[in-house]
Design an enzyme around this catalytic site. Structure first.
Site, PDB file in Angstrom:
ATOM      1  N   SER A 126       0.700  -1.302   0.016  1.00 28.69           N
ATOM      2  CA  SER A 126      -0.072   0.051  -0.110  1.00 28.69           C
ATOM      3  C   SER A 126       0.883   1.426   0.077  1.00 28.69           C
ATOM      4  O   SER A 126       1.900   1.175   0.737  1.00 28.69           O
ATOM      5  CB  SER A 126      -0.724  -0.025   1.194  1.00 28.69           C
ATOM      6  OG  SER A 126      -1.282   1.059   1.550  1.00 28.69           O
ATOM      7  N   TYR A 151      -1.279  -0.517  11.119  1.00 30.40           N
ATOM      8  CA  TYR A 151      -1.552  -1.168   9.685  1.00 30.40           C
ATOM      9  C   TYR A 151      -0.540  -0.664   8.611  1.00 30.40           C
ATOM     10  O   TYR A 151      -0.080  -1.565   8.241  1.00 30.40           O
ATOM     11  CB  TYR A 151      -2.981  -0.570   9.101  1.00 30.40           C
ATOM     12  CG  TYR A 151      -3.223  -0.562   7.688  1.00 30.40           C
ATOM     13  CD1 TYR A 151      -2.887   0.243   6.952  1.00 30.40           C
ATOM     14  CD2 TYR A 151      -3.418  -2.089   7.137  1.00 30.40           C
ATOM     15  CE1 TYR A 151      -3.002  -0.111   5.479  1.00 30.40           C
ATOM     16  CE2 TYR A 151      -3.437  -2.397   5.881  1.00 30.40           C
ATOM     17  CZ  TYR A 151      -3.200  -1.220   4.866  1.00 30.40           C
ATOM     18  OH  TYR A 151      -3.099  -1.328   3.636  1.00 30.40           O
ATOM     19  N   LYS A 155       2.457  -3.100   6.785  1.00 29.58           N
ATOM     20  CA  LYS A 155       2.731  -3.208   5.493  1.00 29.58           C
ATOM     21  C   LYS A 155       4.368  -2.866   5.197  1.00 29.58           C
ATOM     22  O   LYS A 155       4.980  -3.491   4.260  1.00 29.58           O
ATOM     23  CB  LYS A 155       2.086  -2.106   4.462  1.00 29.58           C
ATOM     24  CG  LYS A 155       0.596  -2.642   4.516  1.00 29.58           C
ATOM     25  CD  LYS A 155       0.267  -3.879   3.756  1.00 29.58           C
ATOM     26  CE  LYS A 155      -1.273  -4.071   3.489  1.00 29.58           C
ATOM     27  NZ  LYS A 155      -1.354  -5.606   3.032  1.00 29.58           N
TER      28      LYS A 155
HETATM   29  C1  WQD Z   1      -9.463   9.026   1.659  1.00 29.03           C
HETATM   30  C2  WQD Z   1      -9.619  10.659   1.982  1.00 29.03           C
HETATM   31  C3  WQD Z   1     -10.018  11.103   4.318  1.00 29.03           C
HETATM   32  C4  WQD Z   1     -14.039   9.087   4.645  1.00 29.03           C
HETATM   33  C5  WQD Z   1      -6.495   4.160   3.601  1.00 29.03           C
HETATM   34  C6  WQD Z   1      -5.292   3.309   3.917  1.00 29.03           C
HETATM   35  C7  WQD Z   1      -4.858   2.636   2.645  1.00 29.03           C
HETATM   36  C8  WQD Z   1      -5.801   2.101   1.970  1.00 29.03           C
HETATM   37  C9  WQD Z   1      -7.070   2.803   1.835  1.00 29.03           C
HETATM   38  C10 WQD Z   1      -5.970  -0.337   2.574  1.00 29.03           C
HETATM   39  C11 WQD Z   1      -9.057  11.259   3.222  1.00 29.03           C
HETATM   40  C12 WQD Z   1     -11.317  11.579   3.439  1.00 29.03           C
HETATM   41  C13 WQD Z   1     -12.916   9.601   4.169  1.00 29.03           C
HETATM   42  C14 WQD Z   1     -15.120   9.997   5.113  1.00 29.03           C
HETATM   43  C15 WQD Z   1     -13.729  11.797   4.388  1.00 29.03           C
HETATM   44  N1  WQD Z   1      -6.281   1.114   2.860  1.00 29.03           N
HETATM   45  N2  WQD Z   1     -12.588  11.039   4.013  1.00 29.03           N
HETATM   46  N3  WQD Z   1     -14.733  11.217   4.932  1.00 29.03           N
HETATM   47  O1  WQD Z   1      -6.829   7.065   4.409  1.00 29.03           O
HETATM   48  O2  WQD Z   1      -6.411   7.664   2.042  1.00 29.03           O
HETATM   49  O3  WQD Z   1      -6.154   5.423   2.655  1.00 29.03           O
HETATM   50  O4  WQD Z   1      -7.544   3.498   2.751  1.00 29.03           O
HETATM   51  O5  WQD Z   1      -5.536  -0.977   1.503  1.00 29.03           O
HETATM   52  O6  WQD Z   1      -3.780   1.927   2.675  1.00 29.03           O
HETATM   53  O7  WQD Z   1      -4.146   4.300   4.311  1.00 29.03           O
HETATM   54  O8  WQD Z   1      -8.401   6.391   2.214  1.00 29.03           O
HETATM   55  O9  WQD Z   1     -10.670   6.509   1.721  1.00 29.03           O
HETATM   56  O10 WQD Z   1     -10.280   6.412   4.247  1.00 29.03           O
HETATM   57  O11 WQD Z   1      -9.644   8.536   2.957  1.00 29.03           O
HETATM   58  O12 WQD Z   1     -13.368  13.074   4.153  1.00 29.03           O
HETATM   59  O13 WQD Z   1     -15.895   9.868   5.547  1.00 29.03           O
HETATM   60  O14 WQD Z   1     -10.921  10.599   2.303  1.00 29.03           O
HETATM   61  O15 WQD Z   1      -9.945  12.032   5.525  1.00 29.03           O
HETATM   62  O16 WQD Z   1      -8.647  12.421   3.212  1.00 29.03           O
HETATM   63  P1  WQD Z   1      -7.083   6.628   2.851  1.00 29.03           P
HETATM   64  P2  WQD Z   1      -9.891   6.949   2.781  1.00 29.03           P
END
Ligand code: WQD
Length: 351
Positions: A126, A151, A155
């Site tokens: 990731s 997490y 990785k």
């Molecule tokens: C993306 C953006 C949130 C939800 C993580 C892991 C990565 C992979 C994918 C496993 C951020 C914003 C989110 C919400 C929001 N996991 N957001 N409101 O954190 O980039 O990556 O998940 O494989 O390894 O690190 O993904 O989709 O959680 O967030 O504003 O209700 O969307 O703050 O900026 P992230 P995400």
């Protein structure tokens, strides 16, 4: 047909990869203890490909049970290792659960791969391994920062374990660093089945639009980005899936220059949270109920990929646009709603 062991094959990316493996004449064998998934997606795989995929419901943390799968399946050409817990927030609350599950399962599968002389190994990694990079887009040589969560640490450690194991055996491996996998199979027969309330943005958007979640919270719009919200590199799950087939074939064809190679799987386009929301509203014709809330602890401001190595060496070409990612995610959410009406439970267990 070449047999490929797919751990975590009942999960989101695993199921999409199994479809692509079948369509490329591989014989996938699924190993998944369904601790974070159901067998519902195996039904979708059958609907798409006509193939019934057997799942070994095995906890990879149990060495003997894992070993038995290899005893029953000779001549495994490759292993694609997806099985791992992946909720960033949960990993902060339960670090030992994450270290034990994600690392013990990896070590057991590698021990068996060595014992049974499996030649090829693809590891699901990731972009989280980069932490908060100083310079974007990130290349595979961008120095890793301290992990932002347990997490992420699993990785980083997982990559080291695979690298060291590879150099100590005759196994050849590839580490695939996913950016943000989103969307669903175009026919909406398989997709993401988040366990509980989704942490990730796109399922949170589609569940808000369908009415499962009252209002989406945008975690902060005061970042120094073009619209104040965080930037990520969203990539369609089918593009991610296909990269696994290209990576496996690349190893089978002995095109790799070193025993363990790393590839970024992102589109190379940085997109903000608000831009994702606007794309969704455009393709779904749904006005999304969202509000701006505080920043989410652990979030980094911006990251997106330099994907030129995967393009050049694996001949990988991500083809889905952001609008197509949003449309397929929405079609899948609508399908789940229909299934709920039909079966009473969106994650209905396949009999
Ligand atoms: C993306 C953006 C949130 C939800 C993580 C892991 C990565 C992979 C994918 C496993 C951020 C914003 C989110 C919400 C929001 N996991 N957001 N409101 O954190 O980039 O990556 O998940 O494989 O390894 O690190 O993904 O989709 O959680 O967030 O504003 O209700 O969307 O703050 O900026 P992230 P995400």
């Amino acid at each position: 047909m070449k047999k490929v062991l797919v751990t975590g094959g009942c999960g989101y990316i695993g199921a999409h990869t199994i479809v692509d493996l079948i369509e490329n004449n591989f014989e996938p064998v699924c190993v998944d203890n369904n601790s974070r998934s159901t067998t519902a997606l195996l039904q979708g795989i059958k609907d798409i490909t006509g193939k019934t995929i057997k799942n070994y419901k095995v906890d990879l943390c149990n060495f003997d049970d894992t070993y038995a799968v290899f005893q029953e399946n000779s001549n495994i050409e490759g292993i694609i290792h997806f099985a791992a817990f992946k909720a960033v927030g949960e990993s902060v609350e339960k670090p030992l659960l994450y270290f034990e599950n994600n690392l013990s399962s990896l070590i057991n599968i590698l021990k068996c791969a060595k014992e049974f002389h499996v030649p090829h190994f693809i590891f699901s990694s990731s972009c989280t391994v980069y932490g908060s990079p100083d310079k974007i887009p990130v290349t595979e040589q961008t120095p890793e920062k301290p992990a932002e969560s347990p997490y992420g640490a699993t990785k980083q450690m997982g990559e080291e374990i695979v690298k060291e194991t590879t150099s100590a055996t005759d196994m050849q491996s590839i580490l695939l660093r996913y950016f943000n996998p989103v969307g669903a199979y175009p026919s909406a027969l398989i997709g993401e089945l988040p366990v509980g309330k989704p942490e990730n943005l796109v399922p949170a958007i589609t569940q808000t639009a369908i009415g499962k979640i009252k209002q989406l919270i945008v975690h902060g719009d005061d970042y120094p980005t073009r619209d104040g919200s965080c930037i990520r590199d969203y990539v369609h799950v089918c593009d991610i899936a296909h990269a696994h087939i290209l990576a496996l074939q690349y190893l089978i064809d002995k095109k790799n220059n070193s025993p363990c190679e790393i590839f970024n799987l992102g589109t190379g386009n940085g997109v903000s949270v608000l831009e994702v929301i606007h794309s969704f509203e455009k393709v779904s014709n749904v006005k999304l109920n969202y509000t701006i809330g505080p920043r989410r602890p652990g979030d980094i401001m911006a990251i997106y990929a330099n994907n030129s190595l995967a393009k050049e060496k694996l001949n990988w070409a991500p083809k889905y646009s952001l609008d197509e990612m949003m449309l397929t995610a929405w079609k899948w959410e609508l399908k789940l709603k229909d299934d709920e009406a039909l079966h009473g439970n969106p994650n209905f267990q396949m009999n």
